[in-house]
Enzyme design. Structure first.
Site, short mmCIF file in Angstrom:
data_model
loop_
_atom_site.label_atom_id
_atom_site.label_comp_id
_atom_site.label_asym_id
_atom_site.label_seq_id
_atom_site.Cartn_x
_atom_site.Cartn_y
_atom_site.Cartn_z
N ASP A 32 38.94 44.72 43.88
CA ASP A 32 39.12 43.57 44.32
C ASP A 32 40.44 43.83 44.83
O ASP A 32 41.52 44.33 44.13
CB ASP A 32 39.19 42.69 43.52
CG ASP A 32 39.16 40.90 44.07
OD1 ASP A 32 38.71 40.95 45.37
OD2 ASP A 32 39.36 40.21 43.62
N GLY B 251 42.94 30.67 43.58
CA GLY B 251 43.58 29.68 42.54
C GLY B 251 42.69 28.58 42.65
O GLY B 251 41.94 28.02 43.35
P1 13P Z 1 38.99 32.10 43.63
O1 13P Z 1 40.60 32.07 43.02
O2 13P Z 1 38.74 31.00 44.64
O3 13P Z 1 38.16 32.17 42.18
O4 13P Z 1 38.81 33.40 44.47
C1 13P Z 1 38.90 34.86 43.84
C2 13P Z 1 38.87 35.75 44.86
O5 13P Z 1 39.01 35.43 46.05
C3 13P Z 1 38.89 37.15 44.36
O6 13P Z 1 39.19 38.09 45.25
O1 G3H Z 2 42.20 37.70 44.07
C1 G3H Z 2 42.55 37.47 43.05
C2 G3H Z 2 41.86 37.36 41.89
O2 G3H Z 2 41.52 36.09 41.34
C3 G3H Z 2 42.25 38.25 40.87
O3 G3H Z 2 43.28 37.94 40.14
O4 G3H Z 2 44.96 39.66 40.39
O5 G3H Z 2 45.25 37.95 38.50
O6 G3H Z 2 43.44 39.74 38.64
P1 G3H Z 2 44.19 38.76 39.40
ZN ZN Z 3 40.57 37.37 46.79
#
Ligand code: 13P
Ligand code: G3H
Ligand code: ZN
Length: 338
Positions: A83, A193
């Site tokens: 991600d 968030g």
């Molecule tokens: P949320 O913070 O809405 O759960 O989104 C997570 C996200 O987009 C991770 O890439």
């Molecule tokens: O896109 C963000 C996700 O919520 C991951 O968050 O970078 O704190 O692991 P993080």
């Molecule tokens: Zn994201």
């Protein structure tokens, strides 16, 4: 067929008109909870790790936890995804670990900071360049790639990047054609968030429809898709938390987004809240408890229940079997030919 690429999953989701959730993981309990939810609802699932998650788990632990999920669930289609990959190097690391899909977040230059300490947004040309570089590398290994056009709030808001921009539909066709991405994250007004909207959620739904026309064969991704359920905020606060009231993305909006062309739905925050509420409850009700299994266990159960309900709401539930039929057919035709 346990391990799938993201491309396989999103293509199937597009054809059958459902959304597939991509859930962030950092530890064993989160992975177990998500896998248990996928098993309970018979859903294909994307488990995703951020750069922060890889660092937190020291790469190798996460790799083996992901591998355990696959070994334990040979019947379920599973995609293991990076991600918000910040650069080619992190994408290469994830591919070396065996991830079947990576995101290169080329909308922001994470390797540079402005004098104000923010990451600058990349120009369209620069985003195309870094994204294509990752696609050319990843596709050699059969790994899928997600790119991003436009920026979200949250980790990419004013505190993090110097610009928040919705996706510009006129750029979509060229971006997709030039880079060869398998999926594209659209910025339609969501943010990461728990504090997405102060009042009513405002989302540029028409933008999805517009982009779908420009790129009919590419999967679309919605980041920042947590709903921040008010019951969950109340639950966290009931047990001593201090979360301000704010709104997330309503389930009905996610369902509308899927109808308009979103296939991959990213969720992290709601899971964090479910875990926090469950742990806080144990600590409030049993202040003498100090066996981690006694609070991590309930947290795992709470996360499973939350994700299972999302799998039903996103329309993912019941689709795991489709992949089995497909791989059985492929196997039969393979043996017929050999
Ligand atoms: P949320 O913070 O809405 O759960 O989104 C997570 C996200 O987009 C991770 O890439
Ligand atoms: O896109 C963000 C996700 O919520 C991951 O968050 O970078 O704190 O692991 P993080
Ligand atoms: Zn994201």
């Amino acid at each position: 067929m346990p391990l799938c690429t993201m491309r396989q999953m999103v293509d199937h989701a597009r054809k059958k008109k459902y959304g597939v959730g991509a859930y962030n993981v950092n530890n064993m309990e989160q992975i177990q909870a998500i896998m248990a939810a996928a098993k309970e609802t018979q859903s294909p699932v994307i488990i995703q790790a951020s750069k922060g998650a890889l660092e937190y788990t020291n790469l190798i632990y996460l790799k083996h936890l992901m591998a355990a999920a696959v070994e334990e669930n040979p019947e379920l289609p599973i995609c293991v995804h990076l991600d918000h990959g910040p650069n080619l190097k992190t994408c290469q690391e994830a591919i070396a670990l065996g991830f079947t899909s990576v995101m290169i977040d080329g909308s922001i230059d994470y390797d540079t900071k402005t004098p104000e300490g923010k990451h600058p947004a990349r120009s369209f040309a620069d985003n195309v360049r870094v994204t294509k570089e990752v696609v050319d590398y990843a596709h050699q290994f059969g790994v899928s790639v997600e790119g991003e056009l436009g920026t979200l709030g949250g980790i990419e808001d004013e505190t993090h990047t110097d610009k928040v921009l919705l996706t510009e539909p006129s750029q979509v066709e060229e971006f997709v054609k030039t880079t060869g991405v398998d999926a594209l994250a659209l910025a339609i007004g969501t943010s990461h968030g728990a504090y997405k909207f102060k009042h009513e959620p405002v989302l540029a739904m028409d933008l999805i429809t517009e982009c779908r026309k420009r790129a009919p064969d590419t999967a679309f991704v919605m980041h920042g898709s947590s709903s921040v359920p008010q019951e969950l905020v109340a639950e966290v606060n009931k047990y001593g938390g201090k979360m301000p009231n704010a709104m997330g993305v309503p389930i009905a909006s996610i369902q509308e987004a899927v109808r308009r062309g979103i296939q991959k739905i990213n969720v992290d925050t709601d899971g964090r809240m479910a875990i926090t509420a469950a742990i806080r409850k144990v600590f409030m009700e049993k202040p003498g408890e100090f066996d981690p299994r006694k609070y991590l266990g309930p947290a795992r159960d709470a996360l499973q229940a939350l994700i299972a309900s999302k799998m039903r709401d996103f329309g993912t539930a019941g689709h795991a079997g489709d992949y089995r039929v497909k791989s059985l057919r492929a196997m039969k035709s393979f043996y017929a030919k050999h």
